[in-house]
Write an enzyme that holds these catalytic residues in place. Structure first.
Site, mmCIF file in Angstrom:
data_model
loop_
_atom_site.group_PDB
_atom_site.id
_atom_site.type_symbol
_atom_site.label_atom_id
_atom_site.label_comp_id
_atom_site.label_asym_id
_atom_site.label_seq_id
_atom_site.Cartn_x
_atom_site.Cartn_y
_atom_site.Cartn_z
ATOM 1 N N HIS A 17 7.256 -46.362 29.704
ATOM 2 C CA HIS A 17 6.751 -47.728 29.528
ATOM 3 C C HIS A 17 6.977 -48.228 28.093
ATOM 4 C CE1 HIS A 17 3.745 -46.568 32.877
ATOM 5 N NE2 HIS A 17 4.483 -47.525 33.410
ATOM 6 N N LYS A 41 -5.516 -48.668 44.698
ATOM 7 C CA LYS A 41 -4.553 -47.635 44.270
ATOM 8 C C LYS A 41 -5.256 -46.374 43.779
ATOM 9 C CE LYS A 41 -0.024 -49.455 43.292
ATOM 10 N NZ LYS A 41 1.086 -49.375 42.322
ATOM 11 N N ARG A 94 14.069 -47.664 37.056
ATOM 12 C CA ARG A 94 14.477 -46.269 36.964
ATOM 13 C C ARG A 94 15.523 -45.988 38.033
ATOM 14 N NH1 ARG A 94 8.426 -44.383 37.142
ATOM 15 N NH2 ARG A 94 8.576 -46.216 38.470
ATOM 16 N N SER A 132 4.099 -42.271 35.963
ATOM 17 C CA SER A 132 2.680 -41.950 35.714
ATOM 18 C C SER A 132 2.159 -40.963 36.749
ATOM 19 C CB SER A 132 1.835 -43.220 35.744
ATOM 20 O OG SER A 132 2.273 -44.123 34.767
HETATM 21 P P1 ADP Z 1 3.477 -50.313 39.228
HETATM 22 O O1 ADP Z 1 2.333 -49.746 40.003
HETATM 23 O O2 ADP Z 1 3.444 -51.810 39.112
HETATM 24 O O3 ADP Z 1 4.834 -49.808 39.596
HETATM 25 P P2 ADP Z 1 3.768 -48.702 36.856
HETATM 26 O O4 ADP Z 1 2.785 -48.535 35.733
HETATM 27 O O5 ADP Z 1 4.132 -47.511 37.622
HETATM 28 O O6 ADP Z 1 3.160 -49.840 37.734
HETATM 29 O O7 ADP Z 1 5.098 -49.338 36.294
HETATM 30 C C1 ADP Z 1 5.118 -50.568 35.614
HETATM 31 C C2 ADP Z 1 6.557 -50.948 35.317
HETATM 32 O O8 ADP Z 1 7.123 -50.009 34.407
HETATM 33 C C3 ADP Z 1 7.474 -50.939 36.531
HETATM 34 O O9 ADP Z 1 8.438 -51.955 36.376
HETATM 35 C C4 ADP Z 1 8.126 -49.594 36.483
HETATM 36 O O10 ADP Z 1 9.376 -49.585 37.127
HETATM 37 C C5 ADP Z 1 8.275 -49.423 34.987
HETATM 38 N N1 ADP Z 1 8.346 -48.012 34.612
HETATM 39 C C6 ADP Z 1 7.473 -47.027 34.910
HETATM 40 N N2 ADP Z 1 7.880 -45.839 34.404
HETATM 41 C C7 ADP Z 1 9.055 -46.094 33.765
HETATM 42 C C8 ADP Z 1 10.006 -45.291 33.057
HETATM 43 N N3 ADP Z 1 9.849 -43.977 32.939
HETATM 44 N N4 ADP Z 1 11.081 -45.905 32.530
HETATM 45 C C9 ADP Z 1 11.254 -47.232 32.695
HETATM 46 N N5 ADP Z 1 10.428 -48.047 33.371
HETATM 47 C C10 ADP Z 1 9.339 -47.497 33.892
#
Ligand code: ADP
Length: 163
Positions: A17, A41, A94, A132
């Site tokens: 992130h 969630k 990703r 995450s």
């Molecule tokens: P959500 O539940 O909305 O997917 P996340 O916290 O998992 O929330 O992800 C928020 C954003 O960050 C999404 O666009 C996700 O694709 C991106 N994201 C999560 N992990 C990574 C990573 N390792 N590299 C790049 N983008 C990421």
């Protein structure tokens, strides 16, 4: 001033992130990191805890004051973005697995409000496989995730799992 909303669960924020945030600041004057308040969630961390960790992570990044704001929202993302004066939604991409879901969401959001664009930034190759959910699972099982999360996050994960 170009403002983007970076929405997500951030349960917890990872270095994947923060890499997206760093790249996003090349394109946007300000990014509002918006934690989705969605109890269905079953998050590990409360919204407040998640916002605290994001603040700590952005402090670690040494970003200039005012360039990143941390907030939370519920309801429709496009309505939240409009209410904050943001024309763009920032998302990270990703592996292939993200693509279909992100395409669907971006199209739905465009349908709901054609004035708001979704902008994607490719994941940093060092964090391409960092999610995450996976980080939580590994931490729960006692694995070391300290390289994958901002420094402020690792001790909080350990505390959650009583380690
Ligand atoms: P959500 O539940 O909305 O997917 P996340 O916290 O998992 O929330 O992800 C928020 C954003 O960050 C999404 O666009 C996700 O694709 C991106 N994201 C999560 N992990 C990574 C990573 N390792 N590299 C790049 N983008 C990421």
């Amino acid at each position: 001033m170009t403002v983007a909303v970076y929405p997500g669960s951030f349960d917890p924020i990872t270095k994947g992130h923060t890499a997206i945030l760093k790249s996003g600041l090349v394109a946007f004057d300000k990014i509002i990191v918006a934690v989705l308040n969605n109890e269905s969630k079953k998050p590990l961390f409360s919204v407040e805890e998640r916002m605290d960790m994001i603040r700590a992570a952005t402090d670690e990044m040494g970003v200039e004051d005012g360039k990143i704001e941390v907030d939370s929202f519920d309801g429709l993302l496009v309505n939240y973005a409009r209410s904050r004066g943001a024309r763009c939604i920032l998302r990270g991409l990703r592996a292939v697995a993200d693509f279909e879901y992100e395409l669907q969401m971006a199209n739905m959001n465009r349908h709901l409000n054609p004035e708001i664009e979704t902008v994607f930034i490719m994941a940093d190759d060092a964090y391409f496989y960092v999610a995450s959910t996976l980080v939580k699972e590994v931490a729960r099982l006692g694995g070391d995730v300290s390289d994958l999360v901002p420094a402020a996050v690792a001790p909080r994960l350990l505390a959650k799992f009583d380690r």
